[in-house]
Design a protein around this motif. Structure first.
Motif, PDB file in Angstrom:
ATOM      1  N   UNK A   1       0.827  -1.206   0.000  1.00 24.84           N
ATOM      2  CA  UNK A   1       0.000   0.000   0.000  1.00 24.84           C
ATOM      3  C   UNK A   1       0.861   1.256   0.000  1.00 24.84           C
ATOM      4  N   UNK A   2       1.932   1.232   0.775  1.00 25.26           N
ATOM      5  CA  UNK A   2       2.844   2.375   0.795  1.00 25.26           C
ATOM      6  C   UNK A   2       3.448   2.600  -0.588  1.00 25.26           C
ATOM      7  N   UNK A   3       3.892   1.528  -1.228  1.00 26.54           N
ATOM      8  CA  UNK A   3       4.494   1.644  -2.556  1.00 26.54           C
ATOM      9  C   UNK A   3       3.488   2.172  -3.580  1.00 26.54           C
ATOM     10  N   UNK A   4       2.230   1.777  -3.433  1.00 19.20           N
ATOM     11  CA  UNK A   4       1.191   2.283  -4.340  1.00 19.20           C
ATOM     12  C   UNK A   4       0.972   3.777  -4.123  1.00 19.20           C
ATOM     13  N   UNK A   5       0.932   4.216  -2.858  1.00 16.53           N
ATOM     14  CA  UNK A   5       0.786   5.644  -2.570  1.00 16.53           C
ATOM     15  C   UNK A   5       1.947   6.438  -3.162  1.00 16.53           C
ATOM     16  N   UNK A   6       3.159   5.923  -3.020  1.00 12.80           N
ATOM     17  CA  UNK A   6       4.325   6.616  -3.565  1.00 12.80           C
ATOM     18  C   UNK A   6       4.272   6.637  -5.091  1.00 12.80           C
ATOM     19  N   UNK A   7       3.933   5.489  -5.693  1.00 16.22           N
ATOM     20  CA  UNK A   7       3.914   5.386  -7.156  1.00 16.22           C
ATOM     21  C   UNK A   7       2.873   6.295  -7.783  1.00 16.22           C
ATOM     22  N   UNK A   8       1.756   6.513  -7.081  1.00 14.94           N
ATOM     23  CA  UNK A   8       0.686   7.358  -7.623  1.00 14.94           C
ATOM     24  C   UNK A   8       0.842   8.825  -7.233  1.00 14.94           C
ATOM     25  N   UNK A   9       1.884   9.135  -6.447  1.00 16.29           N
ATOM     26  CA  UNK A   9       2.191  10.524  -6.114  1.00 16.29           C
ATOM     27  C   UNK A   9       1.263  11.168  -5.116  1.00 16.29           C
ATOM     28  N   UNK A  10       0.712  10.397  -4.177  1.00 16.10           N
ATOM     29  CA  UNK A  10      -0.223  10.948  -3.205  1.00 16.10           C
ATOM     30  C   UNK A  10       0.389  11.151  -1.819  1.00 16.10           C
ATOM     31  N   UNK A  11       1.681  10.934  -1.683  1.00 15.90           N
ATOM     32  CA  UNK A  11       2.306  11.073  -0.363  1.00 15.90           C
ATOM     33  C   UNK A  11       2.328  12.528   0.098  1.00 15.90           C
ATOM     34  N   UNK A  12       2.587  13.457  -0.814  1.00 14.95           N
ATOM     35  CA  UNK A  12       2.644  14.867  -0.424  1.00 14.95           C
ATOM     36  C   UNK A  12       1.267  15.386  -0.028  1.00 14.95           C
ATOM     37  N   UNK A  13       0.244  14.956  -0.742  1.00 10.81           N
ATOM     38  CA  UNK A  13      -1.111  15.410  -0.410  1.00 10.81           C
ATOM     39  C   UNK A  13      -1.547  14.924   0.961  1.00 10.81           C
ATOM     40  N   UNK A  14      -1.080  13.733   1.347  1.00  9.74           N
ATOM     41  CA  UNK A  14      -1.452  13.193   2.655  1.00  9.74           C
ATOM     42  C   UNK A  14      -0.712  13.887   3.786  1.00  9.74           C
ATOM     43  N   UNK A  15       0.393  14.530   3.479  1.00 11.49           N
ATOM     44  CA  UNK A  15       1.151  15.226   4.509  1.00 11.49           C
ATOM     45  C   UNK A  15       2.115  14.347   5.261  1.00 11.49           C
ATOM     46  N   UNK A  16       2.242  13.097   4.866  1.00 12.95           N
ATOM     47  CA  UNK A  16       3.172  12.177   5.509  1.00 12.95           C
ATOM     48  C   UNK A  16       4.017  11.505   4.438  1.00 12.95           C
ATOM     49  N   UNK A  17       5.165  11.029   4.843  1.00  8.98           N
ATOM     50  CA  UNK A  17       6.021  10.304   3.921  1.00  8.98           C
ATOM     51  C   UNK A  17       6.965   9.413   4.705  1.00  8.98           C
ATOM     52  N   UNK A  18       7.658   8.540   3.980  1.00  6.67           N
ATOM     53  CA  UNK A  18       8.669   7.697   4.600  1.00  6.67           C
ATOM     54  C   UNK A  18       8.116   6.725   5.619  1.00  6.67           C
ATOM     55  N   UNK A  19       8.900   6.482   6.639  1.00  5.88           N
ATOM     56  CA  UNK A  19       8.556   5.493   7.651  1.00  5.88           C
ATOM     57  C   UNK A  19       7.306   5.880   8.435  1.00  5.88           C
ATOM     58  N   UNK A  20       7.080   7.190   8.606  1.00  3.63           N
ATOM     59  CA  UNK A  20       5.887   7.647   9.335  1.00  3.63           C
ATOM     60  C   UNK A  20       4.623   7.263   8.595  1.00  3.63           C
ATOM     61  N   UNK A  21       4.627   7.476   7.266  1.00  8.62           N
ATOM     62  CA  UNK A  21       3.461   7.096   6.466  1.00  8.62           C
ATOM     63  C   UNK A  21       3.267   5.588   6.497  1.00  8.62           C
ATOM     64  N   UNK A  22       4.360   4.853   6.414  1.00  9.25           N
ATOM     65  CA  UNK A  22       4.242   3.388   6.471  1.00  9.25           C
ATOM     66  C   UNK A  22       3.634   2.943   7.801  1.00  9.25           C
ATOM     67  N   UNK A  23       4.075   3.552   8.899  1.00  7.14           N
ATOM     68  CA  UNK A  23       3.526   3.198  10.208  1.00  7.14           C
ATOM     69  C   UNK A  23       2.037   3.453  10.288  1.00  7.14           C
ATOM     70  N   UNK A  24       1.580   4.558   9.708  1.00  9.84           N
ATOM     71  CA  UNK A  24       0.149   4.866   9.696  1.00  9.84           C
ATOM     72  C   UNK A  24      -0.613   3.838   8.873  1.00  9.84           C
ATOM     73  N   UNK A  25      -0.058   3.481   7.716  1.00 13.18           N
ATOM     74  CA  UNK A  25      -0.707   2.470   6.867  1.00 13.18           C
ATOM     75  C   UNK A  25      -0.775   1.136   7.584  1.00 13.18           C
ATOM     76  N   UNK A  26       0.318   0.738   8.229  1.00 13.35           N
ATOM     77  CA  UNK A  26       0.339  -0.529   8.958  1.00 13.35           C
ATOM     78  C   UNK A  26      -0.703  -0.526  10.073  1.00 13.35           C
TER      79      UNK A  26
END
Length: 214
Positions: A68-93
């Motif tokens: 799911x994290x890789x899909x968010x990164x590939x589709x370019x939605x990480x900046x819109x969510x306001x999170x990135x990297x390990x923090x975003x992965x932790x939220x997804x998990x």
């Protein structure tokens, strides 16, 4: 780097599973294409590999969150969510865990309400089997995804969606077979599909649509 580290951890977990039960992975994958008797599988297969199933199910949550994290990164939605990297992965998990916890609670409520705890236990075991199968099949995709060219992102996302849909369809068919053949009625089948399957997926799709629209 941290994605590689997580993938290495999952690879070690799979190695532990292989060491504890050399035939487990092959037997689990064979369930996709075999017309097995459900009770015999529960009694002679899953119960003997209970610890292995728990380990593999834990790795499935990790792998699912990576995908799911890789899909968010590939589709370019990480900046819109306001999170990135390990923090975003932790939220997804965390969201993945909450989703499955929510479905477990729904199963438990239905089992208590209609006094069918044994039947619900069998349905939950079927769900656990599907999660383990998905972990085995999707792990190579999670490893390869970060290294493919950007032109192949769509192909990777479609491949993940097809795999998830295939495993989900397999579980639904097995679930309906358990309900209709061994225990309950068409009414319970409809109730199960609406309450435990349709509602959580509708909620997830709505949240995903909101996230993608940001």
């Amino acid at each position: 780097v941290w994605l590689f580290a997580l993938s290495a951890i999952v690879a070690c977990v799979v190695g532990v599973v292989r060491a504890l039960s050399p035939t487990f992975l092959g037997q689990m994958l064979s369930l996709l294409f075999s017309n097995f008797h459900w009770r015999s599988v529960v009694d002679s297969f899953l119960l003997q590999n209970n610890v292995v199933c728990k380990i593999l199910r834990l790795s499935a949550y990790i792998v699912g969150a990576i995908l799911l994290y890789e899909i968010f990164v590939a589709t370019g939605h990480t900046e819109a969510l306001g999170f990135s990297g390990l923090k975003l992965y932790g939220i997804i998990l965390l969201c993945v865990y909450i989703f499955f916890l929510f479905k477990y609670i729904l199963h438990s409520v239905i089992g208590f309400t209609f006094d069918i705890p044994q039947e619900i236990t069998h349905l939950l075991i079927c769900k656990k089997m599907a999660i383990c199968i998905f972990a085995i099949l999707s792990f190579p995709l999670a490893i390869v995804f970060p290294f493919v060219p950007e032109d192949n992102y769509t192909f990777m996302i479609v491949s993940i969606a097809i795999l998830a849909g295939f495993v989900y369809l397999w579980r639904i068919l097995k679930t309906l077979k358990i309900i209709l053949t061994d225990y309950l009625s068409v009414f319970y089948s409809f109730l199960y599909l609406c309450t435990v399957e349709a509602i959580p997926i509708a909620i997830v799709c709505k949240l995903a649509y909101i996230a993608m629209s940001l």
